[in-house]
Design a protein around this motif. Structure first.
Motif, PDB file in Angstrom:
ATOM      1  N   GLU A   1     -53.053  60.482   6.980  1.00  0.00           N
ATOM      2  CA  GLU A   1     -54.292  61.386   6.836  1.00  0.00           C
ATOM      3  C   GLU A   1     -55.245  61.471   7.992  1.00  0.00           C
ATOM      4  O   GLU A   1     -55.639  62.521   8.368  1.00  0.00           O
ATOM      5  N   ASN A   2     -55.405  60.901   9.040  1.00  0.00           N
ATOM      6  CA  ASN A   2     -55.127  60.727  10.075  1.00  0.00           C
ATOM      7  C   ASN A   2     -55.090  61.149  11.042  1.00  0.00           C
ATOM      8  O   ASN A   2     -55.958  61.321  12.626  1.00  0.00           O
TER       9      ASN A   2
ATOM     10  N   LEU B   1     -56.795  66.148   4.634  1.00  0.00           N
ATOM     11  CA  LEU B   1     -56.250  66.630   3.704  1.00  0.00           C
ATOM     12  C   LEU B   1     -56.677  66.523   2.191  1.00  0.00           C
ATOM     13  O   LEU B   1     -56.349  67.088   1.320  1.00  0.00           O
ATOM     14  N   SER B   2     -58.510  66.194   1.819  1.00  0.00           N
ATOM     15  CA  SER B   2     -59.095  66.718   1.065  1.00  0.00           C
ATOM     16  C   SER B   2     -60.319  66.208   1.317  1.00  0.00           C
ATOM     17  O   SER B   2     -60.709  65.540   2.355  1.00  0.00           O
ATOM     18  N   PRO B   3     -61.068  65.779   0.915  1.00  0.00           N
ATOM     19  CA  PRO B   3     -62.471  65.746   1.196  1.00  0.00           C
ATOM     20  C   PRO B   3     -63.004  64.431   0.482  1.00  0.00           C
ATOM     21  O   PRO B   3     -64.122  64.260   1.629  1.00  0.00           O
ATOM     22  N   GLN B   4     -61.799  63.712   0.046  1.00  0.00           N
ATOM     23  CA  GLN B   4     -62.579  62.454  -0.090  1.00  0.00           C
ATOM     24  C   GLN B   4     -62.288  62.216   1.261  1.00  0.00           C
ATOM     25  O   GLN B   4     -63.637  60.895   2.045  1.00  0.00           O
TER      26      GLN B   4
ATOM     27  N   SER C   1     -54.882  64.417  -1.224  1.00  0.00           N
ATOM     28  CA  SER C   1     -55.223  63.291  -1.694  1.00  0.00           C
ATOM     29  C   SER C   1     -54.771  62.068  -2.839  1.00  0.00           C
ATOM     30  O   SER C   1     -53.798  61.424  -2.158  1.00  0.00           O
ATOM     31  N   ALA C   2     -55.396  62.462  -3.838  1.00  0.00           N
ATOM     32  CA  ALA C   2     -54.620  62.221  -5.416  1.00  0.00           C
ATOM     33  C   ALA C   2     -52.973  61.936  -5.458  1.00  0.00           C
ATOM     34  O   ALA C   2     -52.282  60.858  -6.249  1.00  0.00           O
TER      35      ALA C   2
END
Length: 526
Positions: free
Chosen positions: A436-437, A209-212, A127-128
């Motif tokens: 991401e969603n 895409l990531s835990p975030q 995500s970063a």
């Protein structure tokens, strides 16, 4: 470059009138509004490389063809005006606008597939990295939007419009080859781009895409339904053969409806709508704000400096997005950016009531429109006087009173420029939320509908200006614009509060510290 030049060319073609430019803007907005979902669906249903190559070729080919046609029109305009009572010249105008519109539609497809799909795949599950790539692309876009008009403007100023058209055609021919080679290189270095999930796997495609991302939306992947399910895909060939011609003719309408339904069913629907509402504003560096600035005594040199300052603030907002996202999380970044933008726009509201403002409710906002349509004034002549120290429209004499105060216009542009920091940061936030969603099989159609919504609200703001074009009513347009921006951010706040609850206000709780009990359970802390 082309987006800036085509407006200048159309004004020059029609004798310094804005008619062709207005028609072009209306055609472009209407086309994306109607075809955005269909373009996105086409992006979803075809291989990535084919979509990128096709849209790139169509876009640049149309710009080249349009440039060549404009060169011919500029060179033989007088002869064409006398052929068949000017109908040949009118046909040329129609062709220019039509070809330019096709180029814009192809550009929309390119933007969706590269900036909304390829970037996500290249970033992988980082995500970063996705945030950094989005910010980098946005900075490149802003620098291009600054440098390209300067280059074309200098060429047309020291050369001619004929030379300008030739330069743009040659530039697009060369850049098409370079872009094509770069796309192929990226495609070869990223094997994941060759694998595009089919519709059958759509229910299994949705993953974080990531835990975030798990921290902020706290939703179950199975809660998002795909646009087309496995059963519909398996059964689709037979009904289409049975229905025959009528079924095929109405297929674009079903695609359009399905796209809007898919957009509405997304968990980020309110976030997308909030971004669209930000387009319903006169507080941007477009032709409307520039025109108002001229009526308030600002010259082109000052405006160019203000546009440069606006671009710098936009870049600052892009850089701030990556820093705030790391410290506070993605959803909180949007909330903070919205608060910052609204706070800066309060200066624009204050400018309506400060010395130097031409704002006057005693002058009807529709006076100019009524005069042009009916050929008579709406108010008594004694009311049609110069109101406000900076206004230059409606004065009974040719003499313009000296400017006494720049406080109003200064506050207006200070607010507009400062608000760019929050605006661009918010735009990047919503863009990454959509990336991401939205599941891969619906990524194109959802972004296509998002573009349609943006164009719809942008079109409404032009209609608003057409209905109230006089400077005395600009203050009312400012208040309406800020109201729409506020409504947009209220929508985003609703989305953010549903996703995070009271944790939304824990602004300095980094996402990396979130602990979850398992892959599907909601986060326990932020």
């Amino acid at each position: 470059m082309w987006n800036f030049a085509v407006a200048v060319f159309l004004v020059e073609l029609y004798g310094n009138s804005l008619l062709l430019t207005a028609v072009y803007g209306l055609v472009v907005a209407g086309s994306v509004l109607l075809l955005g979902a269909i373009i996105g669906d086409w992006v979803d249903k075809n291989p990535r490389l084919k979509v990128a190559q096709t849209s790139l070729l169509v876009q640049n080919s149309c710009v080249i063809a349009c440039g060549v046609l404009l060169m011919l029109v500029f060179q033989f305009k007088e002869q064409l005006a006398h052929l068949y009572n000017g109908w040949i010249l009118t046909v040329c105008y129609i062709l220019v606008i039509s070809i330019a519109n096709v180029a814009n539609l192809a550009s929309t497809a390119t933007s969706i597939t590269i900036q909304r799909d390829w970037v996500v795949v290249v970033a992988g599950q980082d995500s970063a990295k996705l945030a950094d790539m989005n910010a980098t692309v946005r900075i490149i876009d802003q620098l291009t939007n600054i440098l390209a008009p300067m280059l074309v403007g200098q060429i047309m100023a020291f050369g001619s419009h004929f030379i300008g058209c030739g330069f743009i055609s040659g530039w697009n021919l060369c850049s098409m080859c370079v872009e094509y080679a770069l796309l192929w290189k990226v495609y070869q270095k990223t094997p994941a781009l060759a694998v595009k999930a089919g519709q059958k796997e759509a229910p299994q495609e949705l993953k974080q895409l990531s835990p975030q991302k798990d921290v902020e939306n706290g939703q179950n992947p199975e809660s998002v339904q795909p646009l087309i399910t496995e059963s519909s895909v398996v059964a689709s060939p037979e009904p289409s053969r049975q229905q025959g011609c009528c079924y095929q003719v109405t297929e674009p309408l079903r695609t359009l409806k399905g796209g809007w339904v898919a957009y509405y069913n997304q968990n980020i629907f309110l976030a997308g709508m909030s971004l669209s509402f930000l387009y319903m504003t006169v507080l941007g560096f477009d032709c409307i704000t520039t025109g108002y600035a001229y009526t308030q005594g600002l010259n082109g040199s000052v405006l160019s400096l203000l546009m440069g300052a606006s671009a710098v603030c936009g870049i600052v907002g892009t850089v701030a997005f990556t820093w705030i996202r790391k410290k506070c999380g993605l959803i909180r970044t949007g909330f903070i950016s919205g608060v910052a933008q609204l706070s800066c726009l309060m200066m624009c509201v204050a400018s309506v009531f400060t010395p130097g403002s031409p704002f006057d409710l005693s002058v009807s906002p529709f006076q100019d429109l009524y005069t042009h349509l009916m050929g008579e004034t709406l108010l008594d002549p004694e009311h049609n006087v110069h109101v406000g120290v900076n206004a230059t429209i409606g004065a009974p004499t040719d003499e313009v009173p000296p400017l006494q105060s720049y406080i109003s216009v200064g506050l207006l542009f200070a607010g507009v420029i400062a608000a760019r920091v929050g605006l661009w940061s918010f735009d990047l936030t919503v863009t990454q939320l959509i990336q991401e969603n939205v599941i891969e099989s619906e990524r194109g159609v959802v972004n296509g509908v998002q573009n349609s919504m943006n164009y719809l609200l942008d079109l409404l703001h032009f209609i608003m200006v057409i209905l109230a074009p006089n400077p005395q009513a600009f203050g009312l347009l400012v208040i309406i614009s800020v109201s729409f921006v506020a409504m947009g951010h209220i929508m985003y706040f609703t989305f953010a509060f549903k996703s995070l609850g009271r944790r939304l206000f824990l602004c300095f709780s980094p996402e990396q510290k979130v602990e979850t009990t398992d892959d599907h359970s909601p986060p326990t802390t932020v």
